[in-house]
Design a protein around this motif. Structure first.
Motif, PDB file in Angstrom:
ATOM      1  N   SER A 157      -8.259 -44.803   4.216  1.00 14.09           N
ATOM      2  CA  SER A 157      -8.738 -43.482   3.805  1.00 14.09           C
ATOM      3  C   SER A 157      -9.457 -42.793   4.946  1.00 14.09           C
ATOM      4  O   SER A 157      -9.305 -41.600   5.160  1.00 14.09           O
ATOM      5  CB  SER A 157      -9.697 -43.602   2.629  1.00 14.09           C
ATOM      6  N   GLN A 158     -10.251 -43.580   5.683  1.00 12.97           N
ATOM      7  CA  GLN A 158     -11.018 -42.951   6.762  1.00 12.97           C
ATOM      8  C   GLN A 158     -10.131 -42.545   7.921  1.00 12.97           C
ATOM      9  O   GLN A 158     -10.384 -41.546   8.578  1.00 12.97           O
ATOM     10  CB  GLN A 158     -12.116 -43.903   7.239  1.00 12.97           C
ATOM     11  N   ILE A 159      -9.073 -43.318   8.155  1.00  9.19           N
ATOM     12  CA  ILE A 159      -8.151 -42.954   9.229  1.00  9.19           C
ATOM     13  C   ILE A 159      -7.394 -41.693   8.855  1.00  9.19           C
ATOM     14  O   ILE A 159      -7.258 -40.763   9.633  1.00  9.19           O
ATOM     15  CB  ILE A 159      -7.154 -44.105   9.488  1.00  9.19           C
ATOM     16  N   SER A 160      -6.903 -41.650   7.614  1.00 11.67           N
ATOM     17  CA  SER A 160      -6.055 -40.510   7.260  1.00 11.67           C
ATOM     18  C   SER A 160      -6.887 -39.246   7.161  1.00 11.67           C
ATOM     19  O   SER A 160      -6.398 -38.165   7.455  1.00 11.67           O
ATOM     20  CB  SER A 160      -5.299 -40.792   5.969  1.00 11.67           C
ATOM     21  N   THR A 161      -8.129 -39.355   6.754  1.00 12.85           N
ATOM     22  CA  THR A 161      -8.959 -38.157   6.778  1.00 12.85           C
ATOM     23  C   THR A 161     -10.424 -38.503   6.885  1.00 12.85           C
ATOM     24  O   THR A 161     -10.972 -39.206   6.037  1.00 12.85           O
ATOM     25  CB  THR A 161      -8.725 -37.276   5.538  1.00 12.85           C
ATOM     26  N   PRO A 162     -11.048 -38.028   7.939  1.00 12.22           N
ATOM     27  CA  PRO A 162     -12.467 -38.329   8.134  1.00 12.22           C
ATOM     28  C   PRO A 162     -13.348 -37.675   7.069  1.00 12.22           C
ATOM     29  O   PRO A 162     -14.498 -38.061   6.917  1.00 12.22           O
ATOM     30  CB  PRO A 162     -12.774 -37.760   9.519  1.00 12.22           C
ATOM     31  N   LEU A 163     -12.808 -36.695   6.331  1.00 11.81           N
ATOM     32  CA  LEU A 163     -13.625 -36.031   5.317  1.00 11.81           C
ATOM     33  C   LEU A 163     -13.814 -36.891   4.073  1.00 11.81           C
ATOM     34  O   LEU A 163     -14.655 -36.596   3.234  1.00 11.81           O
ATOM     35  CB  LEU A 163     -12.965 -34.706   4.895  1.00 11.81           C
ATOM     36  N   PHE A 164     -13.005 -37.953   3.952  1.00  5.99           N
ATOM     37  CA  PHE A 164     -13.013 -38.733   2.719  1.00  5.99           C
ATOM     38  C   PHE A 164     -14.389 -39.304   2.413  1.00  5.99           C
ATOM     39  O   PHE A 164     -14.870 -39.246   1.283  1.00  5.99           O
ATOM     40  CB  PHE A 164     -11.977 -39.851   2.802  1.00  5.99           C
ATOM     41  N   GLN A 165     -15.046 -39.849   3.451  1.00  5.38           N
ATOM     42  CA  GLN A 165     -16.342 -40.470   3.233  1.00  5.38           C
ATOM     43  C   GLN A 165     -17.341 -39.446   2.703  1.00  5.38           C
ATOM     44  O   GLN A 165     -18.129 -39.723   1.810  1.00  5.38           O
ATOM     45  CB  GLN A 165     -16.830 -41.094   4.549  1.00  5.38           C
ATOM     46  N   LYS A 166     -17.257 -38.241   3.270  1.00  6.04           N
ATOM     47  CA  LYS A 166     -18.157 -37.169   2.838  1.00  6.04           C
ATOM     48  C   LYS A 166     -17.913 -36.848   1.361  1.00  6.04           C
ATOM     49  O   LYS A 166     -18.828 -36.658   0.571  1.00  6.04           O
ATOM     50  CB  LYS A 166     -17.905 -35.937   3.716  1.00  6.04           C
ATOM     51  N   PHE A 167     -16.631 -36.805   1.013  1.00  3.60           N
ATOM     52  CA  PHE A 167     -16.254 -36.504  -0.364  1.00  3.60           C
ATOM     53  C   PHE A 167     -16.831 -37.550  -1.316  1.00  3.60           C
ATOM     54  O   PHE A 167     -17.421 -37.220  -2.351  1.00  3.60           O
ATOM     55  CB  PHE A 167     -14.729 -36.453  -0.469  1.00  3.60           C
ATOM     56  N   CYS A 177      -4.545 -44.842  22.659  1.00  4.41           N
ATOM     57  CA  CYS A 177      -5.196 -45.742  21.695  1.00  4.41           C
ATOM     58  C   CYS A 177      -6.073 -44.920  20.751  1.00  4.41           C
ATOM     59  O   CYS A 177      -7.041 -44.294  21.161  1.00  4.41           O
ATOM     60  CB  CYS A 177      -6.045 -46.772  22.442  1.00  4.41           C
ATOM     61  N   ALA A 178      -5.713 -44.928  19.474  1.00  2.00           N
ATOM     62  CA  ALA A 178      -6.405 -44.063  18.511  1.00  2.00           C
ATOM     63  C   ALA A 178      -7.526 -44.786  17.790  1.00  2.00           C
ATOM     64  O   ALA A 178      -8.320 -44.147  17.113  1.00  2.00           O
ATOM     65  CB  ALA A 178      -5.408 -43.516  17.495  1.00  2.00           C
ATOM     66  N   GLY A 179      -7.577 -46.100  17.929  1.00  2.00           N
ATOM     67  CA  GLY A 179      -8.647 -46.817  17.253  1.00  2.00           C
ATOM     68  C   GLY A 179      -8.397 -48.304  17.248  1.00  2.00           C
ATOM     69  O   GLY A 179      -7.271 -48.750  17.420  1.00  2.00           O
ATOM     70  N   ILE A 180      -9.479 -49.063  17.059  1.00  2.00           N
ATOM     71  CA  ILE A 180      -9.374 -50.521  16.996  1.00  2.00           C
ATOM     72  C   ILE A 180      -9.845 -50.944  15.615  1.00  2.00           C
ATOM     73  O   ILE A 180     -10.913 -50.537  15.166  1.00  2.00           O
ATOM     74  CB  ILE A 180     -10.245 -51.199  18.078  1.00  2.00           C
TER      75      ILE A 180
END
Lengths: 142, 564
Positions: free
Chosen positions: B411-421, B194-197
């Motif tokens: 966006s957050q699932i595909s890359t956690p860096l997105f929010q930082k960007f 399970c990768a996330g809910i």
């Protein structure tokens, strides 16, 4: 899933429950019929009636079906012992048929002994069923 | 499966006992009734022969009178046993059929099948709670990325809709209440895959329950929860929900961006609105007076944002909300011309329709456009099914809460860096975004660029890691060149480089990579394969770095090192 049927905890656990009476009746009857067939000299065909074997098998099958679908731990063991009874009695019946109808050996002492000893095994399993049932009943009342 | 079996046996008890009894009676009867053999002697069947006769009679096969022709008494008993056994069989079979058509039983069977299919998933999967607009978008987008999903919704119709849709991979769809912890576990919450809910139901209370249940039952799986109310969001954050998505806050953020840094807004909106997003047009909302219809929580938040930015706002509301209307507000629905005229629509620059009713919103905007064709029109779209109407109305901006939520989660699932960007670029000048848009924009027709995080490590980028191990210098530039022709640049743009606690926005090509770096790339789908070559193949990486195309791969290069 709620437990229904014989052997399960119901609201009427302290009173008379027709389901339980029927269930106990069949389990006990399977034992008594089995015992009746088993009683006698092990190799003497005159001491062992075919109808008694037939009745023991039928009652054993009915008892098995009544235990099917029980989800309690004790219900599972009851079902297992009941299946053992059926297996043993069917084996005894098959031996009987093989000896009398298929191979023309007839009911020799050796054949009779093996039939009766098979039913003896079933007797043991039937006995276990009754003991378990009694244990369960007493534990409910405590 | 066990549940089905137990249910079956419980219901089959009476029919089975009836069947056994019928057979026993019929068999017994045959052994007792006298017959006559071929010699004319009295004869009685054995139990074996009787059971044989009953077996073929009961199953309506009927071999006839075996072994000798029956006596009248035996025939009489045959009639009795035929009716006895056949009726017992009919009883048993009709019980089985009734059982199979029983809704409870079908539900149990369906459930068991779904649980099996969830258990069989041996790759990371997401649990999508709520198959509304946001849930459907997420499920489709994740499926198209080859990500497995499991869907839970309490609405049978939605589940049926999902089943008939073509999603590429099989998506187990449970029709049950996601608020019940047991149901979440059945959907695979505690599975190690399970990768996330994703709690994206329409109700805040439900999302809150899902979030707290998930956090308690599997603290490793990240939870993405939608919260429309500020209080719910605060509550979710209080117990450590990993990602709380507030469409209202996000709209305010984008409105602020749109009014202050137009290109940053365009970039943000384009990258975080799902796979079908289009680059917003360059015409931006005006700075003059705004009219805002609907003083609900979203309206209040947007009003606050506009006031902070010094924009003059006139509010139209029917007074149905608890909040006290600010002075100068106009009571009314805004769907009729008099109300809008009262709000001086003629000299307003923009109008926002934010009510909970899509028909009202459209009506407000169309009426307003007739009164003042120059208006900037923006609406809140409540139900995704109304989207074609909003498209047809040719508005300047359509705010879709479900799309915002789904886009942010993706966006957050595909890359956690997105929010930082996004956080970093918001702090920057509009110029930075404008330049980025220029670099990314030439592929705009094919949808938004794909975001991807590359990590410099032996597992994720073995070729780069090996080069670094050998003491060579690998520049970021190397990862942006075409492995087939090094003079050409790949259409990828490094958006962010993260090293430990430090992050660089739009890193330059001459930054030397260090093991452990994470780089956020944006580029078209087609560039991904070329980038993979650079990350995984020594030969390709070596070629773009040095221009030498040496034959052989890792095997040839490693052998001397091992022998020495």
């Amino acid at each position: 899933m709620t437990q229904t049927g014989p052997g399960a905890l119901t609201d009427e656990e302290n009173g008379m429950n027709l389901g339980k009476v029927v269930f106990g009746f069949f389990v006990l009857l399977a034992l008594t019929l089995n015992f009746g067939f088993f009683l006698g000299d092990i190799d003497n065909p005159d001491h062992h009636n075919v109808y008694e074997l037939f009745a023991a098998l039928v009652v054993g099958l009915i008892a098995t079906v009544m235990k099917l679908g029980e989800r309690s731990q004790i219900g599972a063991v009851l079902l297992a012992s009941s299946l053992v009874v059926d297996l043993q009695l069917i084996a005894a019946a098959v031996v009987w048929v093989m000896a009398v109808h298929v191979t023309d050996v007839g009911l020799t002492p050796a054949v009779m002994a093996s039939i009766v000893s098979l039913s003896g095994g079933a007797l043991l399993a039937n006995l276990l069923s009754v003991v378990l049932l009694t244990l369960e009943t007493t534990s409910i009342n405590r | 499966m066990n549940a089905v079996l137990f249910l079956f046996f419980q219901r089959m008890r009476v029919p089975l006992i009836t069947l056994i009894t019928a057979y026993a009676i019929a068999t017994l009867g045959f052994t007792l009734i006298p017959g006559v053999d071929d010699q004319g002697e009295p004869w009685r069947m054995s139990v074996f022969e009787a059971f044989y006769v009953v077996s073929y009679t009961g199953s309506t096969i009927g071999f006839g009178e075996v072994p000798y022709p029956f006596s009248p008494a035996q025939r009489l008993w045959t009639i009795a046993s035929i009716y006895l056994t056949v009726i017992a069989w009919l009883f048993a079979i009709s019980t089985i059929i009734a059982l199979l058509q029983d809704p409870t039983c079908r539900q149990v069977i369906e459930h068991a099948r779904l649980q099996r299919s969830v258990r069989r998933i041996k790759e990371p999967f997401y649990i999508v709670c709520g198959y509304g607009d946001a849930g459907a978008l997420l499920t489709h987008a994740l499926s198209s990325r080859q990500q497995r999903t499991v869907v839970i919704d309490s609405d049978r119709n939605r589940i049926d809709r999902l089943i008939v849709e073509d999603l590429g991979a099989s998506v187990p769809a449970f029709c049950m209440d996601a608020r019940v912890p047991e149901n979440l576990i059945e959907a695979g919450l505690q599975s190690r895959w399970c990768a996330g809910i994703l709690a994206v139901t329409g109700s805040d209370q439900t999302n809150l329950k899902i979030a707290i249940n998930s956090k308690l039952l599997n603290h490793r799986a990240p939870v993405y929860a939608r919260a429309d109310r500020r209080a719910t969001a605060a509550n979710m954050r209080s117990f450590g929900t990993d990602h709380v998505l507030e469409p209202g806050v996000e709209f305010c953020r984008r409105l602020r961006l749109a009014l202050t840094a137009a290109d940053t807004f365009r970039l943000h909106h384009w990258l975080s609105s799902g796979p079908h997003a289009t680059l917003p047009g360059a015409e931006m909302p005006p700075q003059g007076r705004w009219v805002l219809c609907g003083y609900n929580p979203l309206g209040q938040a947007l009003h606050q944002t506009l006031e902070d930015l010094g924009v003059d706002v006139t509010i139209i509301d029917n007074g149905a909300h608890d909040a006290k209307l600010p002075p100068g507000s106009i009571l009314g629905r805004g769907t009729e011309a008099p109300t809008l005229e009262e709000a001086n629509i003629h000299d307003a620059q923009a109008i926002l329709a934010l009510t909970h009713d899509d028909a009202d919103n459209l009506s407000i905007l169309i009426t307003a456009r007739e009164l003042n064709p120059e208006l900037f029109l923006a609406a809140r779209e409540n139900a995704g099914s109304n989207h074609p109407l909003f498209e047809a109305a040719e508005l300047d901006f359509i705010g879709r809460p479900s799309l915002v939520v789904a886009g942010l989660i993706l966006s957050q699932i595909s890359t956690p860096l997105f929010q930082k960007f996004i956080d970093l670029i918001e702090a920057e000048d509009n110029e930075v975004s404008a330049r980025l848009l220029e670099r990314l924009g030439h592929t705009a027709d094919a949808g938004p660029p794909l975001l991807r995080t590359v990590r410099i490590s032996h597992r994720r980028s073995p070729a780069v890691a090996r080069a670094l191990d050998d003491g060579e210098e690998v520049l970021l530039d190397a990862l942006c060149r075409d492995p087939r022709r090094r003079q050409a640049l790949l259409p990828v743009v490094p958006l962010l480089l993260n090293r430990g606690d430090e992050s660089w926005l739009c890193p330059g090509p001459d930054i030397a990579l260090v093991s452990g770096d994470r780089i956020l790339f944006a580029g078209p789908r087609s560039a991904a394969a070329q980038l993979d070559k650079l990350l995984f193949m020594d030969r390709a990486l070596n070629y773009v770095r040095t221009g030498e195309d040496q034959p052989g791969g890792q095997l040839w290069r490693r052998r001397p090192a091992q022998s020495s």
